[in-house]
Write an enzyme that holds these catalytic residues in place. Structure first.
Site, PDB file in Angstrom:
ATOM      1  N   HIS A 190       4.893  -6.147  -4.466  1.00 19.50           N
ATOM      2  CA  HIS A 190       3.465  -6.335  -4.573  1.00 19.50           C
ATOM      3  C   HIS A 190       2.687  -5.211  -4.383  1.00 19.50           C
ATOM      4  O   HIS A 190       3.238  -4.331  -3.538  1.00 19.50           O
ATOM      5  CB  HIS A 190       2.990  -7.702  -3.836  1.00 19.50           C
ATOM      6  CG  HIS A 190       2.905  -7.406  -2.610  1.00 19.50           C
ATOM      7  ND1 HIS A 190       1.460  -6.827  -1.825  1.00 19.50           N
ATOM      8  CD2 HIS A 190       3.902  -7.229  -1.413  1.00 19.50           C
ATOM      9  CE1 HIS A 190       1.637  -6.844  -0.561  1.00 19.50           C
ATOM     10  NE2 HIS A 190       3.070  -7.162  -0.181  1.00 19.50           N
TER      11      HIS A 190
ATOM     12  N   ASP B  38      -1.762 -11.138   8.663  1.00 17.97           N
ATOM     13  CA  ASP B  38      -1.010 -12.394   7.962  1.00 17.97           C
ATOM     14  C   ASP B  38       0.562 -12.292   8.201  1.00 17.97           C
ATOM     15  O   ASP B  38       1.147 -13.387   8.529  1.00 17.97           O
ATOM     16  CB  ASP B  38      -0.982 -12.329   6.245  1.00 17.97           C
ATOM     17  CG  ASP B  38      -2.482 -12.416   5.911  1.00 17.97           C
ATOM     18  OD1 ASP B  38      -2.969 -13.487   5.768  1.00 17.97           O
ATOM     19  OD2 ASP B  38      -3.120 -11.383   5.542  1.00 17.97           O
TER      20      ASP B  38
ATOM     21  N   TYR C 200     -11.314  -1.072  -0.386  1.00 18.63           N
ATOM     22  CA  TYR C 200     -11.341  -0.631   1.038  1.00 18.63           C
ATOM     23  C   TYR C 200     -10.359  -0.116   1.828  1.00 18.63           C
ATOM     24  O   TYR C 200     -10.141   0.548   2.640  1.00 18.63           O
ATOM     25  CB  TYR C 200     -12.021  -1.753   2.039  1.00 18.63           C
ATOM     26  CG  TYR C 200     -10.937  -2.650   2.538  1.00 18.63           C
ATOM     27  CD1 TYR C 200     -10.345  -3.568   1.661  1.00 18.63           C
ATOM     28  CD2 TYR C 200     -10.261  -2.429   3.741  1.00 18.63           C
ATOM     29  CE1 TYR C 200      -9.283  -4.534   2.191  1.00 18.63           C
ATOM     30  CE2 TYR C 200      -9.393  -3.205   4.072  1.00 18.63           C
ATOM     31  CZ  TYR C 200      -8.887  -4.135   3.219  1.00 18.63           C
ATOM     32  OH  TYR C 200      -7.791  -4.971   3.874  1.00 18.63           O
ATOM     33  N   ARG C 201      -9.164  -0.005   0.607  1.00 17.92           N
ATOM     34  CA  ARG C 201      -7.712   0.345   1.195  1.00 17.92           C
ATOM     35  C   ARG C 201      -7.022   0.653  -0.208  1.00 17.92           C
ATOM     36  O   ARG C 201      -7.394  -0.514  -1.018  1.00 17.92           O
ATOM     37  CB  ARG C 201      -7.316  -0.694   2.212  1.00 17.92           C
ATOM     38  CG  ARG C 201      -6.189  -0.259   2.686  1.00 17.92           C
ATOM     39  CD  ARG C 201      -5.817  -1.359   3.817  1.00 17.92           C
ATOM     40  NE  ARG C 201      -4.646  -1.185   4.557  1.00 17.92           N
ATOM     41  CZ  ARG C 201      -3.963  -1.940   5.249  1.00 17.92           C
ATOM     42  NH1 ARG C 201      -4.501  -3.130   5.621  1.00 17.92           N
ATOM     43  NH2 ARG C 201      -2.849  -1.734   5.938  1.00 17.92           N
TER      44      ARG C 201
ATOM     45  N   TYR D 112       0.747  -1.213  -0.055  1.00 14.74           N
ATOM     46  CA  TYR D 112      -0.023   0.090   0.015  1.00 14.74           C
ATOM     47  C   TYR D 112       0.885   1.286  -0.008  1.00 14.74           C
ATOM     48  O   TYR D 112       0.257   2.604   0.016  1.00 14.74           O
ATOM     49  CB  TYR D 112      -0.872   0.179   1.278  1.00 14.74           C
ATOM     50  CG  TYR D 112      -1.793  -1.228   1.184  1.00 14.74           C
ATOM     51  CD1 TYR D 112      -2.946  -1.184   0.173  1.00 14.74           C
ATOM     52  CD2 TYR D 112      -1.846  -2.087   2.346  1.00 14.74           C
ATOM     53  CE1 TYR D 112      -3.959  -1.976   0.314  1.00 14.74           C
ATOM     54  CE2 TYR D 112      -2.884  -3.240   2.219  1.00 14.74           C
ATOM     55  CZ  TYR D 112      -3.756  -3.166   1.054  1.00 14.74           C
ATOM     56  OH  TYR D 112      -4.771  -4.341   1.107  1.00 14.74           O
TER      57      TYR D 112
END
Ligand code: ADP
Length: 576
Positions: free
Chosen positions: A421, A168, A519-520, A106
């Site tokens: 990623h 995670d 959502y993010r 993110y």
């Protein structure tokens, strides 16, 4: 340190002299060892998850030196944060607060506005301030990681009484992850729902406590107090009742740029008195449809007590190996090869990981309902961790689902060389039709871009999330379906980066056309996603901008976060 040379990238609209004056003052506040100016490309070393960086995005999908900090400051106390914020106002310097900066996928610790000064709050403000067994909560500073909070419970012999909820991977900040609305997988998996009470430095430098924290705790007789307002004990109910009185303000500080959070309460789960994790493998791709329709009533009735995940085979394959271990091809893995991987790993095309919580009779009753329901899927197989001898994802999830931090799931990022990623995280209804449609729409685009679909669906209370990252599709859960697509790309290959960036932009547009929103998101996509939430002539964004300009008239706090730009840094100039 010297202040004469300028940074590699100055904050927009700032002169070298003004920047130097700000840095000079900042050094006076936090000391020379706690200020670093980013002066050259040599200062932009790509870090790792273990050693996070604060200069730029560890998984840069845009040019490495685009979203970079001009300086990194490490405040050591709330008054130091307040003082830095006041200086930023005085010198008109944009700040980007981060707690640990492991927001990987993110944007990490990178600022949205190039040249912002990154505030690394986690380095020196990392205390567990309180754990209450009776109230089942913790009060933490920004630098407390999930692993750190877990270790605290172990060291203080509290882990038999209280469990934490972990994402995670366990190295992120409890406070940072919660503010960004991250999720975990126990019954307390919705972190934002489980937070209770914030302490916030406002853009003026003033300090505010939300909820019951606004009601002063009467001083204890005979107890000496430092006189510092941030060290005043909080109200006895600050971490017990989230709402206090009047407008409920906490949401203003989540995924937002209205304040810097310096303390946060988080509810912990009382030890449920028994635990059993499990795996249900589903052999066919199309089983997704039936599985989701089975999951919905079970989750709504809380027969499924936690946030379960339905993981695509390649997500598990990525934890257990690299792409080259399964195929010699560089292109997207074909269906027949996926079946071979399933056989090799003794897994299904979809793999459902959940857990039972409570004393044995409770667990037995729940398991019998769950097993009967999933047995309707032809070929479904059921496993407990003790049924599988070799290392497997169920052994990892067995820890995660009881709140024990792990780092094993970092491995899927190495699916391809120089793996990096991006997460693509749309929300949908928990229905088989929605899940299949969302899966087919995203899978098609991911493959067209030359990546493997790696993802997971997590089931919230009424929605699902799909998580994808380039080459990975990954989903988190709330009854909603969170679909998380993990797009794994090569950060040293410009073509791979371009394809990943193009793919996620296409996915956002495709999903919005179906009424699905994320959502993010990563910093680079915040503007585009904010623009999809445009009902009734963008009233939500106009409302957010009005608040931003009123609370932070100079626009110094995290300009551009979640697509909200202050008047001082106009969207028309800076948006992507
Ligand atoms: P983690 O290490 O848990 O992944 P980060 O520290 O990277 O979390 O924080 C995630 C995001 O939340 C950051 O990019 C930032 O926008 C926001 N954030 C983090 N800490 C704070 C804070 N103390 N106050 C305000 N916003 C914050």
């Amino acid at each position: 340190m010297t202040t004469n040379a300028g940074p590699l990238v100055l904050p927009p609209g700032t002169t070298k002299e003004t920047f130097a004056a700000f840095i000079h003052e900042a050094i006076r506040v936090v000391g020379p060892d706690n200020v670093t100016v980013i002066r050259s490309q040599n200062d932009l070393k790509d870090g790792t998850y273990e050693n996070p960086i604060y200069t730029h995005d560890i998984y840069h999908v845009m040019d490495k030196d685009y979203m970079i900090a001009s300086a990194v400051i490490l405040p050591g106390s709330v008054p130091e944060v307040q003082e830095i914020v006041r200086l930023a106002g005085k010198f008109q310097i944009p700040l980007w607060p981060t707690s640990i900066g492991r927001n990987v996928g993110y944007g990490g610790a990178a600022p949205r506005l190039p040249g912002s000064v990154v505030l690394n709050l986690g380095a020196r403000m990392n205390r567990v301030l309180e754990v209450s067994v009776e109230g089942a909560y913790a009060l933490v500073e920004p630098g407390v990681t999930f692993a750190g909070l877990y270790d605290y419970l172990v060291k203080n012999n509290l882990q038999d009484k209280l469990w934490i909820d972990v994402p995670d991977i366990g190295g992120g900040s409890v406070l940072g992850n919660t503010l960004d609305r991250g999720v975990g997988y126990t019954p307390y998996g919705d972190h934002w729902m489980m937070h209770c009470g914030l302490e916030v430095v406002l853009p003026t430098g003033e300090l505010m406590r939300t909820g019951m924290g606004a009601l002063p705790q009467p001083p204890e007789k005979g107890r000496k107090h430092s006189g510092r307002v941030d060290e005043e004990p909080g109200n006895k109910c600050w971490q017990l009742f989230p709402y206090g009185f009047g407008p409920y303000n906490d949401g203003l500080f989540s995924q937002s740029n209205l304040g810097i959070v310096t303390k946060m309460g988080i509810w912990l789960m009382p030890n449920p008195g028994g635990y059993q994790s499990y795996l249900i493998t589903l052999p066919r791709e199309e089983d997704l449809q039936q599985a989701v329709d089975i999951i919905r009533p079970l989750r709504l009735q809380m027969v499924l007590q936690n946030v379960p995940t339905l993981r695509h085979i390649l997500l598990d394959a990525g934890v257990l190996g690299r792409k080259k271990d399964y195929t010699s091809s560089n292109g997207p893995i074909e269906d027949a090869e996926l079946d071979t991987i399933c056989k090799k790993l003794n897994l299904g095309r979809w793999n459902f990981y959940g857990a039972l919580y409570g004393p044995e009779p409770t667990r037995k009753a729940l398991w019998s309902v769950i097993k009967t329901a999933f047995s309707a899927i032809k070929g479904a197989k059921f496993f407990f961790p003790e049924d599988i001898k070799e290392y497997c994802v169920l052994h990892v999830r067995d820890k995660t689902l009881q709140g024990i931090p792990t780092f094993d799931e970092l491995k899927w990022v190495d699916w391809i060389p120089n793996g990096a990623h991006l997460f693509f995280s749309p929300i949908s209804k928990v229905t088989g039709d929605d899940a299949m449609l969302q899966y087919s729409v995203t899978k098609k685009r991911v493959r067209e871009a030359g990546f493997d679909f790696i993802g997971t669906f997590t089931v919230g209370l009424r929605e699902m999330r799909e998580y994808s990252s380039y080459e990975f599709l990954y989903m988190p859960l709330i009854p909603s379906l969170d679909h998380i697509v993990c797009i794994v790309f090569d950060r040293n290959d410009n073509d791979s980066k371009k394809r990943a960036h193009g793919l996620i932009k296409t996915l956002i547009a495709d999903c919005a056309a179906h009424g699905w929103g994320e959502y993010r998101t990563h910093l680079a996509l915040m503007d585009q996603i904010a623009e999809t939430y445009n009902w009734n002539e963008n009233i939500l964004m106009r409302f957010n901008e009005s608040i931003k300009n009123a609370i932070d008239p100079k626009g110094i706090l995290a300009p551009g976060k979640s697509g909200v730009w202050p008047a001082a840094y106009p969207k028309s100039v800076y948006k992507l």
